[in-house]
Design an enzyme around this catalytic site. Structure first.
Site, PDB file in Angstrom:
ATOM      1  N   ASP A 298      68.283  41.561  40.096  1.00  0.00           N
ATOM      2  CA  ASP A 298      67.557  41.224  41.302  1.00  0.00           C
ATOM      3  C   ASP A 298      68.441  40.338  42.171  1.00  0.00           C
ATOM      4  O   ASP A 298      68.962  39.328  41.695  1.00  0.00           O
ATOM      5  CB  ASP A 298      66.286  40.470  40.893  1.00  0.00           C
ATOM      6  CG  ASP A 298      65.357  40.250  42.068  1.00  0.00           C
ATOM      7  OD1 ASP A 298      65.840  40.208  43.215  1.00  0.00           O
ATOM      8  OD2 ASP A 298      64.155  40.109  41.824  1.00  0.00           O
TER       9      ASP A 298
ATOM     10  N   ASP B  85      66.763  44.212  34.449  1.00  0.00           N
ATOM     11  CA  ASP B  85      66.383  44.058  35.845  1.00  0.00           C
ATOM     12  C   ASP B  85      67.450  43.234  36.549  1.00  0.00           C
ATOM     13  O   ASP B  85      67.757  42.126  36.108  1.00  0.00           O
ATOM     14  CB  ASP B  85      65.020  43.355  35.916  1.00  0.00           C
ATOM     15  CG  ASP B  85      64.567  43.131  37.353  1.00  0.00           C
ATOM     16  OD1 ASP B  85      65.088  43.813  38.256  1.00  0.00           O
ATOM     17  OD2 ASP B  85      63.706  42.263  37.568  1.00  0.00           O
TER      18      ASP B  85
ATOM     19  N   ASP C 243      67.928  39.404  35.054  1.00  0.00           N
ATOM     20  CA  ASP C 243      66.692  38.631  35.029  1.00  0.00           C
ATOM     21  C   ASP C 243      66.204  38.582  33.573  1.00  0.00           C
ATOM     22  O   ASP C 243      65.725  39.575  33.029  1.00  0.00           O
ATOM     23  CB  ASP C 243      65.658  39.320  35.933  1.00  0.00           C
ATOM     24  CG  ASP C 243      64.457  38.444  36.178  1.00  0.00           C
ATOM     25  OD1 ASP C 243      64.278  37.439  35.441  1.00  0.00           O
ATOM     26  OD2 ASP C 243      63.680  38.739  37.099  1.00  0.00           O
TER      27      ASP C 243
END
Lengths: 264, 385
Positions: free
Chosen positions: B101, B99, B283
């Site tokens: 972000d 992920d 992440d």
């Protein structure tokens, strides 16, 4: 037979000790196996454990996911993927391959315990198992009685988190979990832990109390604090000292310090 | 967000789900599904979890009927995905997920949405390079997804990865973030030469970063180069000058390695800087979590109205989320702006002030979804009674 004994006594600590011993055995046997046939034998063993390897220039090559599956517990930079990965694979010396195989044996044994034995069979074994059971309960008792809490003996990472809380900083979720579960494990009472968090800018008594009690296991599940590698991943492993290099879990640090009579 | 706005967004989402062909993850029957609806609690996220679907038709019917604000499925496959207690689900394995972000990239100040999206796309590019080069994955091994919000997800479903536990996944994370790389260890492994050798991909990356660094210095005039180099810890102005003079004769790193002009501490701080520049800011907990819920590609993100967009590597390279993830039309909608703001969809920058105004449907949906506008009417003001 040994596995049957261990299964009847049915204690996690014993399973772990037993698996360690089997792994140690495997390690010794592989180390002293006949030189000439060894490489081929190791390759077929690796295959049996589902990690097909190849030999290049006298060294073994493993696919990275097979490597990390069995090296999580091994300490030291020579076992870290960051230092080894080359195009999806890692290259290892024979001695290292043997260590990985021993770890695979340990996990295999551990996952097979306890054996499913009838109550009658355990009953029949009880003349042999009950002295073991008694000795084990002594060990467990000693472990549980951790004595008074000595903050001085905490590892640097935990001390740093304590300092941050005292300085009124908000901890990240993983950091908060690490601190709370650590303090709970060295025997601090829920009330005392809640008091520590009082300084947090977002302090909420009820919520903190609920979280602390949850971690302390009042919901029936006991949380062990994260080990050194987890602390490292989340950037919570700081100011590590000489003793840190010899342990892989903050709790071991604390226990060693206590055993040695604390001191700084 | 008032009830009329919710109802409008829900109807627009329903329209989308009626026409869209939704892409399903492999083995979707074994996955847990979760939804956030445009209900009375919304925009507070109340998740309806532990759903499972036996067929594609069933899922489509559900999406069409409830037109959710957010759609998620589990990265994990379970024997019993709809069991309500996690331990009863019987975990069978999980996709490896990364992920990226924008929130993680900007900790101090938050730039405009478009800038955040550019930065996070660059970071995703770095991750893909690591996956293809260091891990030897091919582009068919992963799927890239624009999250519809502030980032990208990368899914890997290679069979050997599925049963990795949380601990092992963290080892992969540590690799990408360079956690555990110690200049001392890197230098020690390579006898004599104080820069990393080429035994591992990280060593090669660091080495070539350092080479590029000196190449860049050698292209500057000697005064600028000296100032720049003197910034490296443990070098100092006088030594920096000597090094720069040495370099002007030979622009490669080689003479520096031999000459002992650079103290060990300086090499170490250069290596540290290299690691910081090279590492990927992903992440961490998302990748380490083996029971994560993740957005369904081809669903809509309720917080932006943008499409959660699956991308091939080529598509990713050309992808502009503010153009390509927009699904709604440019028919005009009347909305009440709550706070002055700027939107930049479809290559058009629209600045709006508080009060009632007309906007293209896509921008109107975007601002309503973000809680910056309320719905007024579908018709032109002049048509209103």
């Amino acid at each position: 037979m040994a596995r049957a004994f261990v299964s009847c006594i049915n204690e996690t600590l014993l399973f772990q000790r037993y698996a360690n011993a089997e792994a140690q055995d495997a390690y010794n046997n592989l180390r002293h196996a006949d030189e000439r046939s060894q490489d081929g034998f190791l390759l077929s063993l690796l295959d049996d454990f589902g990690m097909p390897a190849s030999i290049k220039k006298n060294a073994f090559e493993l696919y990275f996911s097979d490597f990390i599956r069995y090296t999580g517990r091994l300490r030291g930079p020579q076992w870290r993927l960051v230092n080894l990965l080359y195009r999806g694979r890692v290259t290892l010396a024979k001695g290292e391959i043997i260590q990985i195989l021993a770890e695979a044996v340990r996990l295999k044994v551990l996952s097979g315990l306890p054996l499913k034995l009838s109550a009658r069979m355990c009953e029949e074994l009880s003349p042999y198992t009950s002295p073991l059971k008694h000795a084990l309960s002594q060990v467990l008792l000693r472990q549980e009685d951790s004595g008074p809490v000595v903050l001085e003996a905490c590892p640097p990472c935990i001390k740093a988190l304590l300092m941050q809380v005292k300085a009124g900083k908000n901890l990240s979720h993983p950091a908060r979990f690490a601190l709370t579960s650590f303090l709970a494990n060295i025997g601090m009472k829920a009330d005392e832990i809640v008091l520590i968090y009082q300084m947090s800018p977002d302090f909420d008594y009820e919520l903190t109390r609920y979280q602390v009690e949850h971690i302390k296991g009042s919901s029936g599940k006991d949380y062990t604090p994260p080990g050194c590698s987890t602390m490292e991943t989340y950037g919570n492993c700081v100011e590590s000292d000489d003793l840190c290099r010899r342990i892989s879990h903050p709790l071991s640090y604390y226990r060693l310090r206590i055993k040695r009579g604390t001191g700084a | 967000m008032n009830a009329r706005t919710k109802a409008f967004l829900e109807s627009k989402f329903r329209e989308y789900y009626h026409n869209a062909v939704t892409e399903l993850p492999p083995r979707f029957r074994k996955r847990e599904w979760a939804f956030v609806l445009f209900d009375s609690a919304y925009p507070k996220l109340v998740m309806r979890r532990h759903k499972a679907f036996g067929s594609q038709k069933e899922l489509y019917a559900y999406l069409g009927a409830v037109s959710p604000a957010h759609v998620y499925y589990s990265t994990a496959c379970y024997a019993h995905p709809s069991a309500t207690r996690m331990q009863d689900k019987k975990w069978e394995g999980a996709d490896l997920i990364f992920d990226l972000d924008a929130d993680k990239l900007f900790t101090d100040s938050v730039p405009q949405y478009a800038l955040m999206l550019t930065a996070v796309k660059n970071e995703t590019d770095k991750l893909l390079d690591f996956l293809m080069n260091d891990f030897s994955f091919e582009d068919a091994d992963f799927s890239i997804v624009f999250s519809g919000g502030r980032g990208y997800h990368v899914h890997l479903r290679e069979a050997r990865l599925l049963t990795l536990g949380s601990h092992e996944r963290r080892e992969v994370v540590n690799y990408l973030t360079g956690t555990g790389l110690e200049p001392e260890y890197l230098i020690k492994r390579t006898n004599m030469v104080p820069v990393p050798d080429d035994n591992s991909c990280w060593e090669i990356r660091i080495r070539s970063w350092i080479e590029r660094y000196f190449k860049r210095l050698s292209e500057m005039d000697s005064e600028t180069a000296t100032t720049e180099l003197a910034n490296v810890k443990a070098i100092g102005k006088r030594r920096a000058k000597m090094i720069v003079d040495e370099m002007s004769q030979d622009s490669t790193v080689a003479p520096l390695l031999q000459s002992k002009l650079m103290p060990l501490a300086a090499w170490k701080s250069l290596i540290r800087e290299a690691i910081l520049q090279i590492k990927v800011n992903i992440d961490v907990p998302v990748t380490a979590d083996t029971k994560r819920l993740i957005r369904l590609p081809t669903s809509l993100h309720g917080g932006s109205g943008l499409r959660v967009t699956p991308l091939t590597l080529d598509e990713f390279r050309r992808f502009d989320p503010l153009r390509d993830a927009v699904v709604f039309s440019d028919r005009l909608i009347s909305v009440k702006i709550l706070r002055p703001t700027t939107a930049e969809l479809k290559g058009e920058t629209i600045k709006v002030q508080q009060g009632t105004t007309e906007l293209p449907e896509h921008t109107a949906v975007y601002l309503m979804a973000r809680g910056l506008a309320e719905y007024e009417s579908r018709r032109f003001k002049s048509d209103q009674k």
